[in-house]
Write an enzyme that holds these catalytic residues in place. Structure first.
Site, PDB file in Angstrom:
ATOM      1  N   THR A 148     -11.011  50.752 -26.768  1.00  0.00           N
ATOM      2  CA  THR A 148     -10.391  49.458 -27.104  1.00  0.00           C
ATOM      3  C   THR A 148      -9.239  49.617 -28.082  1.00  0.00           C
ATOM      4  O   THR A 148      -8.240  48.895 -28.014  1.00  0.00           O
ATOM      5  CB  THR A 148     -11.461  48.532 -27.737  1.00  0.00           C
ATOM      6  OG1 THR A 148     -12.436  48.271 -26.741  1.00  0.00           O
ATOM      7  CG2 THR A 148     -10.890  47.231 -28.232  1.00  0.00           C
TER       8      THR A 148
ATOM      9  N   ASP B 167     -11.651  54.425 -20.899  1.00  0.00           N
ATOM     10  CA  ASP B 167     -12.678  53.561 -21.477  1.00  0.00           C
ATOM     11  C   ASP B 167     -13.855  54.521 -21.710  1.00  0.00           C
ATOM     12  O   ASP B 167     -14.162  55.354 -20.843  1.00  0.00           O
ATOM     13  CB  ASP B 167     -13.073  52.477 -20.462  1.00  0.00           C
ATOM     14  CG  ASP B 167     -14.060  51.483 -21.044  1.00  0.00           C
ATOM     15  OD1 ASP B 167     -13.707  50.311 -21.156  1.00  0.00           O
ATOM     16  OD2 ASP B 167     -15.199  51.888 -21.398  1.00  0.00           O
ATOM     17  N   SER B 168     -14.523  54.415 -22.843  1.00  0.00           N
ATOM     18  CA  SER B 168     -15.509  55.459 -23.140  1.00  0.00           C
ATOM     19  C   SER B 168     -16.711  55.415 -22.196  1.00  0.00           C
ATOM     20  O   SER B 168     -17.510  56.352 -22.171  1.00  0.00           O
ATOM     21  CB  SER B 168     -15.940  55.420 -24.596  1.00  0.00           C
ATOM     22  OG  SER B 168     -16.795  54.347 -24.837  1.00  0.00           O
TER      23      SER B 168
ATOM     24  N   CYS C 116     -37.660  52.286 -30.820  1.00  0.00           N
ATOM     25  CA  CYS C 116     -37.330  51.503 -32.013  1.00  0.00           C
ATOM     26  C   CYS C 116     -36.034  52.050 -32.598  1.00  0.00           C
ATOM     27  O   CYS C 116     -35.795  53.260 -32.563  1.00  0.00           O
ATOM     28  CB  CYS C 116     -38.420  51.635 -33.069  1.00  0.00           C
ATOM     29  SG  CYS C 116     -40.011  51.042 -32.530  1.00  0.00           S
TER      30      CYS C 116
HETATM   31  N1  ASP Z   1     -15.302  49.596 -23.526  1.00  0.00           N
HETATM   32  C1  ASP Z   1     -14.668  50.074 -24.723  1.00  0.00           C
HETATM   33  C2  ASP Z   1     -14.856  51.575 -24.777  1.00  0.00           C
HETATM   34  O1  ASP Z   1     -15.888  52.022 -25.138  1.00  0.00           O
HETATM   35  C3  ASP Z   1     -15.260  49.409 -25.912  1.00  0.00           C
HETATM   36  C4  ASP Z   1     -14.648  49.796 -27.238  1.00  0.00           C
HETATM   37  O2  ASP Z   1     -13.915  50.714 -27.397  1.00  0.00           O
HETATM   38  O3  ASP Z   1     -14.992  49.081 -28.196  1.00  0.00           O
HETATM   39  O4  ASP Z   1     -13.965  52.280 -24.441  1.00  0.00           O
END
Ligand code: ASP
Length: 481
Positions: A15, A63-64, A283
């Site tokens: 992001t 995107d990760s 948990c």
């Molecule tokens: N979908 C994005 C990612 O992991 C979310 C982020 O970076 O906050 O690349």
């Protein structure tokens, strides 16, 4: 600018560098943009502090959710290429799988002596209300410790919002709040506010002289991460684990799983196929203590190993790394020993096996096991003996029978008094015809006095004419990590 520190920034996507696919269209989905677009928003990064920056961006920022083991290795390779030329490294990454990447990098890097700061953001750097600039600037400050006067962190860490966290202790805890990450089982390494404060006493030590930085490229990604749920069928478990080399099993509470025969048979089947099964808790906080409840004894007996207080992310990536290290039988041992500060204790789990059975009970038991060479009795924090499915023969129902366990006293007999310094357990067990499971924490000073530098012999002693059998005898030695 006088250069006081050099920091290398590796942009992988996420992001932090995203923008709407079609800026003209409202609601257009966010997609990763190239590095140069992102850098426009932090033009004077590091200048005032005297931090010279180097950059590298993934050709196709991701995107990760699309990041996998091949990308971890790519990141490691990029860092290795310039390792000698920089003081610290910043990895810009999506938040969704950041905890996996930070954990994986921690294991992939051997003898890391420089900070590797993984960060990203909840909102793109192009937004006016973004956390990206702050996270990026803080990461550069921490990596550029020589210029900012902060302590040197010889670890992979996640720096996000107001926290600096050990990478292999981190989990994503919020998809929207600024503080998106936490390390529930280990204190945060640093706090970011008006000042950045790093708790040096919590950091891993620097590698010793001669321990050179290396990248472990052999990682085995043929593993699965499975979470139990009520109604999970043994056949589903078998199928999911059918062609993998290792399995992370996210169990309930302190490591509990169904005790039903069908389920335990499936676990046994997976384990006898040579696969490693590591038990971690679902948990978000706390640790696995197998054998504490009957509901986890079954796993212990079927060779499942304890993930103690590791996060699932750390357990999975550690398993990939351990399997790849080709250390044979050592996989099970190394999985339960802290490698990068990913768990609070080391567990040296000695399994003495089974003895006799209902139709062939025995009158005495004596066996030894050798703890791994990394075990040192001086660090022993707890020693727990567990006996599972223990039965008596030649005893009337309702009768109470004395049972003693001696450590490193092969000559022990029923004549040896329980006051002997090598007597580590002294019970009176009431036999009511049903096999008994029990666990006993050995007094720490007794354990310390009884354990030497080598093998640990356990002897079980019962009165004459009494016989017994059991399915498993275990000695769990916990030592400070
Ligand atoms: N979908 C994005 C990612 O992991 C979310 C982020 O970076 O906050 O690349």
């Amino acid at each position: 600018m006088t250069v006081k520190a050099k920091v290398f920034i590796l942009y992988t996507g996420g992001t932090i560098g995203m923008a709407p696919e079609n800026p003209e269209q409202a609601g257009s989905p966010l997609v990763p943009k190239p590095l140069n677009e992102l850098l426009k928003y932090a033009p004077r990064l590091g200048v005032k502090e005297g931090i010279e920056l180097g950059f590298k961006g993934f050709d196709d920022p991701l995107d990760s959710s699309d990041v996998g083991p091949e990308h971890w290795l790519q990141m490691a390779d990029y860092i290795e290429e310039v390792y000698e030329d920089y003081d610290g490294f910043v990895v810009l990454h999506g938040t969704d799988t950041m905890a996996f990447t930070a954990s994986a990098l921690a294991f992939i890097f051997e003898n890391l002596a420089k900070p590797v700061i993984v960060t990203g953001s909840q909102l793109p750097i192009s937004e006016s209300r973004t956390d990206a600039v702050m996270n990026l600037v803080n990461a550069v400050h921490i990596a550029g410790y020589k210029a900012t006067g902060l302590p040197r962190i010889p670890e992979v860490v996640v720096s996000f919002a107001d926290k600096v966290l050990r990478g292999c202790r981190t989990s994503k805890v919020s998809s929207s709040s600024w503080a998106g990450f936490d390390s529930p089982n280990y204190p945060q390494l640093g706090e970011i506010g008006e000042h950045i404060r790093i708790s040096e006493d919590l950091l891993l030590p620097m590698p010793s002289e001669g321990q050179t930085f290396q990248v472990n490229r052999d990682i085995v990604s043929n593993v699965v991460d499975i979470s139990l749920f009520p109604g999970f069928k043994p056949s589903q478990l078998k199928r999911l684990a059918s062609d993998v080399e290792g399995l992370v099993l996210r169990t309930y509470g302190a490591g509990n799983a169904p005790g039903a025969k069908g389920f335990l048979d499936a676990v046994q089947h997976i384990n006898t196929g040579g696969r490693v099964i590591v038990n971690v808790t679902q948990c978000s906080e706390g640790m696995v203590e197998m054998g504490l409840y009957a509901a986890s004894s079954g796993l212990l007996e079927r060779g499942v190993i304890s993930g103690l207080d590791m996060t699932p992310e750390a357990a999975l990536t550690k398993m990939m790394w351990t399997l790849g290290a080709k250390i044979g039988d050592q996989v099970v041992i190394q999985m339960q020993v802290s490698q990068r500060g990913e768990q609070s204790e080391n567990l040296f789990d000695l399994r003495y096996g089974e003895c006799g059975n209902e139709s062939e009970p025995v009158s005495e038991f004596r066996a030894y096991r050798t703890p791994d060479r990394r075990f040192s009795v001086t660090n022993l924090s707890r020693a727990v003996i567990r006996l599972s499915k223990f039965g008596f023969d030649g005893v009337k129902e309702g009768e109470s029978i004395p049972l003693r366990i001696f450590m490193n006293l092969p000559s022990a007999s029923i004549e040896t008094p329980s006051s002997h310094t090598r007597c580590v357990a002294d019970f009176s067990l009431v036999w009511n015809g049903k096999e008994i499971n029990f666990a006993h924490e050995i007094d720490n000073s007794t354990a310390k006095a009884s354990i030497g530098a080598d093998d640990i012999t356990l002897s079980i002693v019962v009165p004459e004419n009494v016989k017994f059998w059991f399915e498993g005898l275990y000695l769990a030695l916990f030592a400070a990590a």
